[in-house]
Design a protein around this motif. Structure first.
Motif, short mmCIF file in Angstrom:
data_model
loop_
_atom_site.label_atom_id
_atom_site.label_comp_id
_atom_site.label_asym_id
_atom_site.label_seq_id
_atom_site.Cartn_x
_atom_site.Cartn_y
_atom_site.Cartn_z
N ALA A 28 64.69 69.53 36.88
CA ALA A 28 66.11 69.73 37.76
C ALA A 28 67.25 68.80 37.28
O ALA A 28 67.07 68.03 36.99
N PRO A 29 68.44 69.26 37.31
CA PRO A 29 69.39 68.61 36.83
C PRO A 29 70.03 67.66 37.86
O PRO A 29 69.36 67.64 38.82
N ALA A 30 70.74 66.75 37.43
CA ALA A 30 71.54 65.68 38.19
C ALA A 30 72.21 66.45 39.43
O ALA A 30 72.81 67.62 38.97
N ALA A 31 71.96 66.17 40.51
CA ALA A 31 72.64 66.88 41.79
C ALA A 31 73.33 66.05 42.64
O ALA A 31 73.09 64.86 42.82
N VAL A 32 74.46 66.61 43.17
CA VAL A 32 75.21 65.76 44.25
C VAL A 32 74.88 65.98 45.70
O VAL A 32 75.47 65.51 46.36
N ALA A 33 74.34 67.41 45.89
CA ALA A 33 74.11 67.75 47.35
C ALA A 33 72.70 68.43 47.21
O ALA A 33 72.56 69.54 46.14
N VAL A 34 72.00 68.56 48.25
CA VAL A 34 70.96 69.46 48.37
C VAL A 34 70.47 69.74 49.88
O VAL A 34 70.71 69.07 50.53
N GLU A 35 70.15 71.07 49.95
CA GLU A 35 70.03 71.44 51.43
C GLU A 35 68.89 72.51 51.36
O GLU A 35 68.74 73.45 50.58
N GLN A 36 67.91 72.71 52.45
CA GLN A 36 67.18 73.41 52.65
C GLN A 36 67.43 74.00 53.92
O GLN A 36 66.92 73.62 55.01
N PRO A 37 68.24 75.29 54.13
CA PRO A 37 68.48 75.69 55.27
C PRO A 37 67.65 76.41 56.04
O PRO A 37 67.68 76.52 57.16
N GLU A 38 66.35 76.91 55.27
CA GLU A 38 65.24 77.40 56.03
C GLU A 38 64.18 77.24 55.02
O GLU A 38 64.29 76.96 53.96
N PRO A 39 62.94 77.46 55.51
CA PRO A 39 61.63 77.50 54.48
C PRO A 39 61.93 78.39 53.56
O PRO A 39 62.23 79.53 53.83
N GLY A 40 61.72 78.16 52.28
CA GLY A 40 61.33 78.77 51.09
C GLY A 40 62.67 79.28 50.49
O GLY A 40 63.02 79.59 49.70
N LEU A 41 63.99 78.47 51.27
CA LEU A 41 65.32 78.59 50.50
C LEU A 41 65.60 77.04 50.14
O LEU A 41 65.96 76.25 51.20
N LEU A 42 66.09 76.75 48.95
CA LEU A 42 66.66 75.33 48.63
C LEU A 42 67.96 75.55 47.99
O LEU A 42 67.78 76.61 46.77
N ILE A 43 69.09 74.87 48.13
CA ILE A 43 70.34 75.23 47.71
C ILE A 43 70.84 73.73 47.14
O ILE A 43 70.66 72.73 47.83
N ALA A 44 71.09 73.79 45.79
CA ALA A 44 71.79 72.55 45.26
C ALA A 44 72.97 72.54 44.35
O ALA A 44 73.19 73.48 43.97
N LEU A 45 73.88 71.53 44.61
CA LEU A 45 75.13 71.63 43.74
C LEU A 45 74.74 70.60 42.66
O LEU A 45 74.42 69.40 42.98
N ALA A 46 74.72 71.14 41.50
CA ALA A 46 74.64 70.39 40.25
C ALA A 46 75.69 69.37 40.01
O ALA A 46 77.02 69.89 40.56
N ALA A 47 75.50 68.26 39.29
CA ALA A 47 76.77 67.20 39.17
C ALA A 47 77.84 67.96 38.28
O ALA A 47 78.90 67.75 38.02
N ASP A 48 77.40 69.20 37.32
CA ASP A 48 78.33 69.70 36.59
C ASP A 48 79.02 70.96 37.17
O ASP A 48 79.90 71.47 36.56
#
Length: 63
Positions: A28-48
């Motif tokens: 996984a890359p460096a991340a500035v934010a991560v959210e799991q809005p529902e089971p089975g879905l993960l969203i992350a904002l990478a530092a780049d």
């Protein structure tokens, strides 16, 4: 136990014991934010600036 995710400047961390301990997510890359809005879905904002998802979507990269 509750699964908890943490965005860090060095990568993404996951806890499977309600945030008592964290383990790095391999590749996984460096991340500035991560959210799991529902089971089975993960969203992350990478530092780049990339938006990454699991499962991958046509407009994002894969975590």
């Amino acid at each position: 136990m509750q699964q908890v995710w943490a965005a860090t400047g060095t990568g993404l961390l996951r806890s499977d014991d309600g945030a008592a301990t964290f383990q790095p997510v391999a590749g996984a890359p460096a991340a500035v934010a991560v959210e799991q809005p529902e089971p089975g879905l993960l969203i992350a904002l990478a530092a780049d600036g990339r938006i990454l998802t699991v499962p991958p979507s046509p407009v994002s990269g894969e975590l």
